[in-house]
Design an enzyme around this catalytic site. Sequence first.
Site, short mmCIF file in Angstrom:
data_model
loop_
_atom_site.label_atom_id
_atom_site.label_comp_id
_atom_site.label_asym_id
_atom_site.label_seq_id
_atom_site.Cartn_x
_atom_site.Cartn_y
_atom_site.Cartn_z
N CYS A 1 31.69 46.16 48.80
CA CYS A 1 31.78 45.09 47.73
C CYS A 1 31.22 43.94 48.26
O CYS A 1 31.20 42.60 47.64
CB CYS A 1 33.29 44.67 47.70
SG CYS A 1 34.33 45.92 46.84
N LYS B 1 45.17 42.16 46.19
CA LYS B 1 44.76 43.67 45.93
C LYS B 1 44.82 44.49 46.86
O LYS B 1 43.96 44.18 48.08
CB LYS B 1 43.10 43.47 45.64
CG LYS B 1 42.27 44.78 45.00
CD LYS B 1 41.07 44.16 44.64
CE LYS B 1 40.25 45.82 44.34
NZ LYS B 1 38.77 45.26 43.68
N TYR C 1 43.98 50.14 30.35
CA TYR C 1 43.05 51.01 29.62
C TYR C 1 44.12 51.79 28.45
O TYR C 1 43.68 52.38 27.74
CB TYR C 1 42.78 52.23 30.72
CG TYR C 1 41.96 51.84 31.76
CD1 TYR C 1 40.78 51.36 31.71
CD2 TYR C 1 42.80 51.54 33.19
CE1 TYR C 1 40.02 50.93 32.74
CE2 TYR C 1 41.90 50.87 34.12
CZ TYR C 1 40.55 50.81 34.03
OH TYR C 1 40.08 50.06 35.07
N ARG D 1 37.76 50.67 51.83
CA ARG D 1 37.76 49.43 51.89
C ARG D 1 38.78 48.58 52.51
O ARG D 1 39.46 47.50 52.32
CB ARG D 1 37.91 49.01 50.40
CG ARG D 1 36.86 49.58 49.43
CD ARG D 1 36.75 48.73 48.08
NE ARG D 1 36.06 49.41 46.82
CZ ARG D 1 34.77 49.99 46.66
NH1 ARG D 1 34.20 49.58 47.59
NH2 ARG D 1 34.37 50.44 45.67
N LYS E 1 47.36 43.73 42.01
CA LYS E 1 46.93 45.13 41.46
C LYS E 1 46.97 46.29 42.76
O LYS E 1 46.63 45.82 43.92
CB LYS E 1 45.23 44.84 41.48
CG LYS E 1 44.51 46.08 41.18
CD LYS E 1 42.78 45.51 41.13
CE LYS E 1 42.00 47.08 40.88
NZ LYS E 1 40.79 46.66 41.30
N GLU F 1 47.94 35.75 50.82
CA GLU F 1 46.69 36.01 49.76
C GLU F 1 46.68 35.14 48.36
O GLU F 1 45.91 34.24 48.21
CB GLU F 1 46.52 37.47 49.52
CG GLU F 1 45.92 38.27 50.54
CD GLU F 1 44.38 38.12 50.59
OE1 GLU F 1 43.87 37.39 49.91
OE2 GLU F 1 43.76 38.49 51.53
N CYS G 1 32.13 41.34 41.42
CA CYS G 1 32.01 41.99 42.69
C CYS G 1 30.66 42.67 42.84
O CYS G 1 29.80 42.92 41.96
CB CYS G 1 33.12 43.08 42.50
SG CYS G 1 33.55 43.96 44.12
C1 PBG Z 1 35.68 46.34 41.90
C2 PBG Z 1 36.96 46.72 41.28
C3 PBG Z 1 37.79 48.01 41.50
C4 PBG Z 1 38.69 47.97 40.63
C5 PBG Z 1 38.77 46.90 39.63
N1 PBG Z 1 37.41 46.07 40.15
C6 PBG Z 1 37.46 49.00 42.26
C7 PBG Z 1 37.69 49.14 43.80
O1 PBG Z 1 38.16 47.92 44.40
O2 PBG Z 1 37.38 50.21 44.48
C8 PBG Z 1 39.62 49.17 40.48
C9 PBG Z 1 40.25 49.25 38.89
C10 PBG Z 1 40.93 50.43 38.46
O3 PBG Z 1 41.19 51.34 39.25
O4 PBG Z 1 41.63 50.63 37.39
N2 PBG Z 1 36.20 45.99 43.22
#
Ligand code: PBG
Length: 327
Positions: free
Chosen positions: A131, A197, A315, A219, A250, A235, A121
């Site tokens: 992004c 996402k 995490y 975003r 996600k 998607e 990204c």
């Molecule tokens: C990059 C990305 C993001 C996350 C993973 N890859 C941030 C976003 O899209 O703003 C978020 C991961 C998390 O919140 O643990 N685009």
Amino acid sequence: MHDLNFNRHRRLRTSNAMRELVRENHITTSDLIYPLFVVEGEQVRTEVSSMPGVFQVSLDYLDQEISELEQLGIRSVLLFGIPKEKDEEGTQAYCETGIVQQSLKQIKANFPSMVTIADTCLCEYTSHGHCGLIHADGHVDNDKSLPLHVQTAISQAKAGADIIAPSSMMDGFVAAIRKGLDEAGFQQTPIMSYAVKYASAFYGPFRDAAESAPQFGDRKQYQMDPANRREAFREAASDVEQGADFLIVKPSLAYMDIIRDVKERHDLPMVAYNVSGEYSMVKAAAQNGWIDEKAIVLETLTAMKRAGADLIITYHAKDVANWIQQS
Ligand code: PBG
């Protein structure tokens, strides 16, 4: 009472051993992917204030980090880079000496069996925090951004990435990256697509960790509306068609229905991303003594598996691995 006809479900819950015998879903360390934030500079090991227990590390602390993961039985890491210099085009994302490229080389040299997944990204590398590239009218330009994603993916594969994970939600990113990787000789490098996402408030703490908050706007023009379900199918279907090898949904906690739905429609390995905000909420409540952290985390991750996740990016991975080792 004896003439009543009913099922005795409690028969299978009489002891821990009995419950284990009939347990349908389990967490193992090989299901877990640990996200790592690698930062440019020396002697850096800074805890992210909104994510207790999560650190930004510089290259000189990376071996220590990976070796700890290996000892815990965690076999894969997802790498995010935090460069010193950001610019409009996110140059450090695809630079040969970029922080993620250097991390990949170092990990593959010293820990060859660790599976390295590179987040592909631009948002950590662009001065505006979006992004992709910004068009003159202010929107993120999809088609102009694609070649930079391809360049990023190829540079990561060259540096030793075992898996490429595009996360920008640009349309066509899987097709473009697949073609680019194939032409560069990386036919064997799989794509783990952030296929579904959502534009989620649960990413807040990550943007502290990765220093990637958008400097204007949000975003929502590229990430999905949390209200939508059928859009997730479109998607996911697009990414499968374009050649994705894994599908990510996600966030996870508020999207268990989507994990289940996508799992039922597609046969690719399903990955749930247990995102930063989900982690921070648990940590904060645990630090206040309001919840039992271990029980809550294991219940949550097991529920993600029950919903259909084959793998979980989390995490909590180190904590979970520790608990599994101790049990
Ligand atoms: C990059 C990305 C993001 C996350 C993973 N890859 C941030 C976003 O899209 O703003 C978020 C991961 C998390 O919140 O643990 N685009």
